[in-house]
Scaffold this motif. Structure first.
Motif, PDB file in Angstrom:
ATOM      1  N   LEU A   1       0.813  -1.220   0.000  1.00 37.50           N
ATOM      2  CA  LEU A   1       0.000   0.000   0.000  1.00 37.50           C
ATOM      3  C   LEU A   1       0.846   1.271   0.000  1.00 37.50           C
ATOM      4  CD1 LEU A   1      -2.795  -1.005   2.554  1.00 37.50           C
ATOM      5  CD2 LEU A   1      -2.963  -0.918   0.054  1.00 37.50           C
ATOM      6  N   ALA A   2       2.105   1.137   0.387  1.00 39.41           N
ATOM      7  CA  ALA A   2       2.979   2.313   0.447  1.00 39.41           C
ATOM      8  C   ALA A   2       3.379   2.803  -0.936  1.00 39.41           C
ATOM      9  CB  ALA A   2       4.235   1.989   1.265  1.00 39.41           C
ATOM     10  N   GLU A   3       3.315   1.940  -1.947  1.00 41.17           N
ATOM     11  CA  GLU A   3       3.692   2.304  -3.305  1.00 41.17           C
ATOM     12  C   GLU A   3       2.441   2.384  -4.185  1.00 41.17           C
ATOM     13  OE1 GLU A   3       6.601   3.119  -4.467  1.00 41.17           O
ATOM     14  OE2 GLU A   3       7.637   2.806  -2.554  1.00 41.17           O
ATOM     15  N   PRO A   4       2.182   3.519  -4.817  1.00 39.25           N
ATOM     16  CA  PRO A   4       0.980   3.658  -5.656  1.00 39.25           C
ATOM     17  C   PRO A   4       0.871   2.584  -6.737  1.00 39.25           C
ATOM     18  CG  PRO A   4       2.002   5.799  -5.300  1.00 39.25           C
ATOM     19  CD  PRO A   4       2.951   4.775  -4.736  1.00 39.25           C
ATOM     20  N   SER A   5       2.015   2.171  -7.293  1.00 39.29           N
ATOM     21  CA  SER A   5       1.976   1.195  -8.387  1.00 39.29           C
ATOM     22  C   SER A   5       1.510  -0.181  -7.919  1.00 39.29           C
ATOM     23  CB  SER A   5       3.362   1.079  -9.034  1.00 39.29           C
ATOM     24  OG  SER A   5       4.330   0.654  -8.084  1.00 39.29           O
ATOM     25  N   THR A   6       1.873  -0.568  -6.691  1.00 41.87           N
ATOM     26  CA  THR A   6       1.457  -1.881  -6.184  1.00 41.87           C
ATOM     27  C   THR A   6       0.132  -1.812  -5.419  1.00 41.87           C
ATOM     28  OG1 THR A   6       2.845  -1.524  -4.223  1.00 41.87           O
ATOM     29  CG2 THR A   6       3.786  -2.809  -6.042  1.00 41.87           C
ATOM     30  N   ALA A   7      -0.224  -0.636  -4.926  1.00 37.84           N
ATOM     31  CA  ALA A   7      -1.484  -0.506  -4.171  1.00 37.84           C
ATOM     32  C   ALA A   7      -2.691  -0.805  -5.044  1.00 37.84           C
ATOM     33  CB  ALA A   7      -1.589   0.893  -3.583  1.00 37.84           C
ATOM     34  N   VAL A   8      -2.613  -0.497  -6.334  1.00 39.25           N
ATOM     35  CA  VAL A   8      -3.769  -0.690  -7.218  1.00 39.25           C
ATOM     36  C   VAL A   8      -3.774  -2.063  -7.880  1.00 39.25           C
ATOM     37  CG1 VAL A   8      -3.980   1.768  -7.680  1.00 39.25           C
ATOM     38  CG2 VAL A   8      -2.548   0.362  -9.175  1.00 39.25           C
ATOM     39  N   GLN A   9      -2.780  -2.894  -7.582  1.00 43.42           N
ATOM     40  CA  GLN A   9      -2.703  -4.208  -8.201  1.00 43.42           C
ATOM     41  C   GLN A   9      -3.842  -5.116  -7.729  1.00 43.42           C
ATOM     42  OE1 GLN A   9      -0.445  -5.380 -10.523  1.00 43.42           O
ATOM     43  NE2 GLN A   9       0.313  -3.276 -10.621  1.00 43.42           N
ATOM     44  N   ASP A  10      -4.258  -6.042  -8.611  1.00 45.40           N
ATOM     45  CA  ASP A  10      -5.286  -7.015  -8.242  1.00 45.40           C
ATOM     46  C   ASP A  10      -4.834  -7.872  -7.068  1.00 45.40           C
ATOM     47  OD1 ASP A  10      -7.047  -6.174 -10.201  1.00 45.40           O
ATOM     48  OD2 ASP A  10      -6.345  -7.626 -11.690  1.00 45.40           O
ATOM     49  N   ASP A  11      -3.540  -8.205  -7.029  1.00 44.18           N
ATOM     50  CA  ASP A  11      -3.024  -9.031  -5.936  1.00 44.18           C
ATOM     51  C   ASP A  11      -3.251  -8.359  -4.584  1.00 44.18           C
ATOM     52  OD1 ASP A  11      -2.196 -10.680  -7.908  1.00 44.18           O
ATOM     53  OD2 ASP A  11      -0.058 -10.562  -7.482  1.00 44.18           O
ATOM     54  N   THR A  12      -3.050  -7.044  -4.538  1.00 41.24           N
ATOM     55  CA  THR A  12      -3.224  -6.320  -3.284  1.00 41.24           C
ATOM     56  C   THR A  12      -4.674  -6.340  -2.829  1.00 41.24           C
ATOM     57  OG1 THR A  12      -1.387  -4.856  -3.896  1.00 41.24           O
ATOM     58  CG2 THR A  12      -2.842  -4.120  -2.129  1.00 41.24           C
ATOM     59  N   PHE A  13      -5.577  -6.054  -3.767  1.00 33.08           N
ATOM     60  CA  PHE A  13      -7.004  -6.060  -3.426  1.00 33.08           C
ATOM     61  C   PHE A  13      -7.437  -7.465  -2.992  1.00 33.08           C
ATOM     62  CE2 PHE A  13     -10.989  -3.538  -4.846  1.00 33.08           C
ATOM     63  CZ  PHE A  13     -11.643  -3.896  -3.668  1.00 33.08           C
ATOM     64  N   ALA A  14      -6.993  -8.482  -3.732  1.00 30.57           N
ATOM     65  CA  ALA A  14      -7.357  -9.853  -3.387  1.00 30.57           C
ATOM     66  C   ALA A  14      -6.822 -10.236  -2.009  1.00 30.57           C
ATOM     67  CB  ALA A  14      -6.825 -10.821  -4.446  1.00 30.57           C
ATOM     68  N   ALA A  15      -5.651  -9.715  -1.645  1.00 34.70           N
ATOM     69  CA  ALA A  15      -5.091 -10.005  -0.323  1.00 34.70           C
ATOM     70  C   ALA A  15      -5.990  -9.454   0.781  1.00 34.70           C
ATOM     71  CB  ALA A  15      -3.688  -9.420  -0.196  1.00 34.70           C
ATOM     72  N   VAL A  16      -6.530  -8.249   0.586  1.00 28.94           N
ATOM     73  CA  VAL A  16      -7.434  -7.675   1.590  1.00 28.94           C
ATOM     74  C   VAL A  16      -8.717  -8.498   1.671  1.00 28.94           C
ATOM     75  CG1 VAL A  16      -8.673  -5.601   2.321  1.00 28.94           C
ATOM     76  CG2 VAL A  16      -6.458  -5.394   1.187  1.00 28.94           C
ATOM     77  N   VAL A  17      -9.196  -8.977   0.530  1.00 27.46           N
ATOM     78  CA  VAL A  17     -10.367  -9.863   0.526  1.00 27.46           C
ATOM     79  C   VAL A  17     -10.102 -11.096   1.391  1.00 27.46           C
ATOM     80  CG1 VAL A  17     -11.765 -11.412  -0.901  1.00 27.46           C
ATOM     81  CG2 VAL A  17     -11.245  -9.100  -1.719  1.00 27.46           C
ATOM     82  N   LEU A  18      -8.941 -11.710   1.201  1.00 21.77           N
ATOM     83  CA  LEU A  18      -8.602 -12.923   1.962  1.00 21.77           C
ATOM     84  C   LEU A  18      -8.414 -12.628   3.441  1.00 21.77           C
ATOM     85  CD1 LEU A  18      -8.244 -15.826   0.838  1.00 21.77           C
ATOM     86  CD2 LEU A  18      -8.246 -14.082  -0.927  1.00 21.77           C
ATOM     87  N   LEU A  19      -7.803 -11.493   3.753  1.00 21.43           N
ATOM     88  CA  LEU A  19      -7.579 -11.147   5.155  1.00 21.43           C
ATOM     89  C   LEU A  19      -8.899 -10.859   5.877  1.00 21.43           C
ATOM     90  CD1 LEU A  19      -4.393  -8.911   4.824  1.00 21.43           C
ATOM     91  CD2 LEU A  19      -4.523 -11.250   5.662  1.00 21.43           C
ATOM     92  N   SER A  20      -9.854 -10.266   5.171  1.00 20.55           N
ATOM     93  CA  SER A  20     -11.161 -10.033   5.783  1.00 20.55           C
ATOM     94  C   SER A  20     -11.880 -11.365   6.017  1.00 20.55           C
ATOM     95  CB  SER A  20     -12.011  -9.116   4.902  1.00 20.55           C
ATOM     96  OG  SER A  20     -12.420  -9.769   3.712  1.00 20.55           O
ATOM     97  N   LEU A  21     -11.706 -12.292   5.084  1.00 21.19           N
ATOM     98  CA  LEU A  21     -12.303 -13.616   5.255  1.00 21.19           C
ATOM     99  C   LEU A  21     -11.633 -14.367   6.400  1.00 21.19           C
ATOM    100  CD1 LEU A  21     -14.357 -15.642   4.175  1.00 21.19           C
ATOM    101  CD2 LEU A  21     -12.633 -16.430   2.536  1.00 21.19           C
ATOM    102  N   TYR A  22     -10.327 -14.175   6.552  1.00 19.65           N
ATOM    103  CA  TYR A  22      -9.599 -14.786   7.672  1.00 19.65           C
ATOM    104  C   TYR A  22     -10.226 -14.362   9.001  1.00 19.65           C
ATOM    105  CZ  TYR A  22      -5.826 -15.518  11.060  1.00 19.65           C
ATOM    106  OH  TYR A  22      -5.108 -15.898  12.172  1.00 19.65           O
ATOM    107  N   GLU A  23     -10.561 -13.079   9.123  1.00 20.12           N
ATOM    108  CA  GLU A  23     -11.191 -12.594  10.358  1.00 20.12           C
ATOM    109  C   GLU A  23     -12.498 -13.320  10.648  1.00 20.12           C
ATOM    110  OE1 GLU A  23     -10.015  -8.020  11.381  1.00 20.12           O
ATOM    111  OE2 GLU A  23     -11.643  -8.338   9.955  1.00 20.12           O
ATOM    112  N   ASP A  24     -13.281 -13.564   9.598  1.00 19.76           N
ATOM    113  CA  ASP A  24     -14.558 -14.250   9.786  1.00 19.76           C
ATOM    114  C   ASP A  24     -14.349 -15.702  10.204  1.00 19.76           C
ATOM    115  OD1 ASP A  24     -15.710 -11.903   9.038  1.00 19.76           O
ATOM    116  OD2 ASP A  24     -16.371 -12.597   7.065  1.00 19.76           O
ATOM    117  N   ILE A  25     -13.414 -16.368   9.560  1.00 23.35           N
ATOM    118  CA  ILE A  25     -13.169 -17.781   9.854  1.00 23.35           C
ATOM    119  C   ILE A  25     -12.576 -17.945  11.256  1.00 23.35           C
ATOM    120  CG2 ILE A  25     -11.814 -19.807   9.167  1.00 23.35           C
ATOM    121  CD1 ILE A  25     -12.030 -18.726   6.263  1.00 23.35           C
TER     122      ILE A  25
END
Length: 533
Positions: free
Chosen positions: A199-223
């Motif tokens: 998230l500190a770098e604009p070029s990597t913050a907008v990547q699909d991998d970054t967004f997908a990682a937040v999706v997985l981390l939010s799911l981790y909280e639920d599980i």
């Protein structure tokens, strides 16, 4: 040798590894994740050995696999009696399913957890009438694994750690293996550190991998059940990423799927928990497609948040005209929500059937349709409760004017009995859909009894049931019998599918209800305080 009935139709490698095959053509994606070419599928007619040696061979395989893993200094169960190993003689479906993941000796514990997670939480749109769930994760994960040190990116690294942590936590919960939960938490910490770098770098913050990682981390909280109360620590991250990714994120199906997941996640907190959007929601709504049933529901439900935001942002007790304007807007919202059902195609509509015991049930073309319908019902119940509270506040203002000698003859614009009747009718429909939503009956209402005791719904579908059920239980008007039905959903999703959020929501709903089981809803968070003027 005897004919064993209809055999597995999975590919040779998935059957050898004892995992569920997605039966993709020309090759399944599990083999791609595993790093081997898919060997293809077998003919229809096969025979298999059905001797009693099978159980002993399975236990022997588990024991030898544990010994091999121990020699490699990995933390694994060491015997069939260890908490991390499932005994084949137990009758629990989830335990049997996890056994098929545990018993194979040609893969690591982490890989078995990964395959189980992909099986339970990734759903292809091809099999759910266009409604996918995390379908993009296996491909993104496989791509991240291919990167070497020279190509390393923080976004890919945080995705790998997020997937690994979430799959291990899933595996730990369904196999009752705390050692995996410990490894999952370590992976979760690594994912967070890499996410900060991404998230500190604009070029990597907008990547699909970054967004997908937040999706997985939010799911981790639920599980894991490790939310901050009922609030997710990743909601702010979703809001930030949706904004900086802009309209371009909707140009691909993967980007749109991630956007819909994030928007639904944030909206659940806004509506169910009375939170306020921390960003301008209008630009997000402009991206939604009114021709899509799910996105059309999002558009209709978003107006409830606008009303709640107006009420909660009021710095002083409202006057009569203000409350009347809120009631008028709320009635418009309710009308628009009710229209949602009138524009659905036939495959979306519920079917009224009867169980073998004569109970009237609601079934659907897909379990995913039932999940969406329950979100619609929860939103309507929420709006009826809001209108009830507004109506009470209006009557309180009028009563104060009368005491002061002011001439104010006004009749309530709302019939509270009608509002309560709508809430009770919708709650009844939710409960009538529970047997189908849990996979207990098929579309025609016939009882489903699998020969191996397996549960027929996936964890992703069970997770989708939780928030609507929580709101209906905590803030609706269920009867004692309906309370029992809804709490059964939490119990089964929490224990059999290993989603600890279900148990957290159950406890929180009982706290809100005060453990009284009352059929009248508690005061809403949006109840207006009418102060003296």
């Amino acid at each position: 040798m005897v004919y064993g009935g209809k055999p597995s139709t999975g590919c040779h490698l998935c059957r050898k590894r004892k995992i569920k095959c997605d039966e993709g053509r020309p090759g399944c994606r599990n083999c791609g994740v595993y790093g081997r070419p898919c060997p293809g599928y077998r003919p229809d007619a096969v025979f298999r050995n059905e001797t009693r040696k099978t159980e002993r061979l399975v236990r022997k395989d588990v024991s030898s696999s544990s010994s091999d893993s121990d020699s490699q200094h990995t933390t694994t169960p060491s015997s069939p009696t260890d908490p991390g190993v499932i005994d084949i003689r137990r009758g629990n479906r989830t335990q049997e399913h996890s056994l098929t993941t545990i018993q194979i000796a040609d893969s690591t514990w982490e890989h078995r957890a990964l395959c189980y997670f992909f099986d339970q939480y990734t759903i292809s749109a091809e099999f759910e009438d266009g409604m996918s769930h995390l379908e993009y994760v296996p491909n993104l994960y496989a791509r991240a694994l291919e990167l070497n040190d020279r190509d390393w990116k923080a976004s890919s690294s945080c995705l790998r750690y997020a997937v690994d942590a979430t799959s291990l936590m899933t595996f730990a919960n369904i196999s009752n293996a705390p050692q995996f939960a410990m490894k999952a938490r370590q992976g979760y910490g690594k994912a967070l550190r890499n996410l900060r770098d991404a998230l500190a770098e604009p070029s990597t913050a907008v990547q699909d991998d970054t967004f997908a990682a937040v999706v997985l981390l939010s799911l981790y909280e639920d599980i894991s059940g490790e939310r901050n109360g009922l609030y997710s620590s990743h909601t702010a991250g979703f809001e930030f990423l949706m904004k900086i990714r802009g309209e371009g994120q909707l140009e691909s199906q993967m980007g749109r799927d991630m956007f819909n997941f994030a928007f639904t996640h944030t909206f659940v907190e806004i509506l169910a928990l009375g939170d306020k959007p921390r960003y301008d929601i209008d630009w997000v709504l402009s991206f939604l497609d009114s021709n899509d049933p799910i996105e059309r529901l999002m558009l209709a439900a978003s107006k409830i948040s606008s009303l709640m935001s107006a009420i909660n942002s009021s710095s002083k007790p409202p006057d009569q005209a203000t409350v009347e304007s809120w009631i008028s807007f709320g009635r418009e919202c309710d009308f628009e929500l009710s229209q949602w059902t009138l524009h659905l195609t036939e495959r979306w509509l519920p079917l009224v059937v009867y169980s073998s015991q004569g109970d009237e049930l609601l079934t659907y073309n897909r379990i995913s349709n039932a999940v969406v319908w329950n979100y619609y019902r929860a939103a309507r119940i929420m709006l009826q409760q809001l209108l009830l509270n507004l109506n009470r506040s209006l009557l309180a203002i009028v009563k104060k004017k009368d005491k002061r000698g002011a001439s104010s003859s006004i009749q309530s614009p709302l019939n509270e009995d009608s509002l309560r009747a709508i809430i009770q009718e919708i709650t009844t429909d939710v409960c009538r859909s529970i047997p189908f939503s849990l996979g207990d009956v098929d579309t025609l209402g016939r009882s489903i009894r699998t020969t191996d005791g397996n549960w027929t719904i996936r964890a992703a579908q069970g997770n989708g049931l939780l928030w609507p059920m929580w709101y209906i239980l905590s803030c609706g008007m269920p009867t004692p019998e309906q309370v029992s039905q809804i709490r059964t959903v939490f119990s089964r999703v929490g224990s059999k599918l290993g989603i600890k959020l279900a148990l957290t929501l159950d406890r929180e709903a009982e706290r809100i209800r005060g453990g009284s089981g009352a059929t009248e809803a508690p005061e809403s968070a949006t109840e207006l305080r009418v102060g003296s003027r």
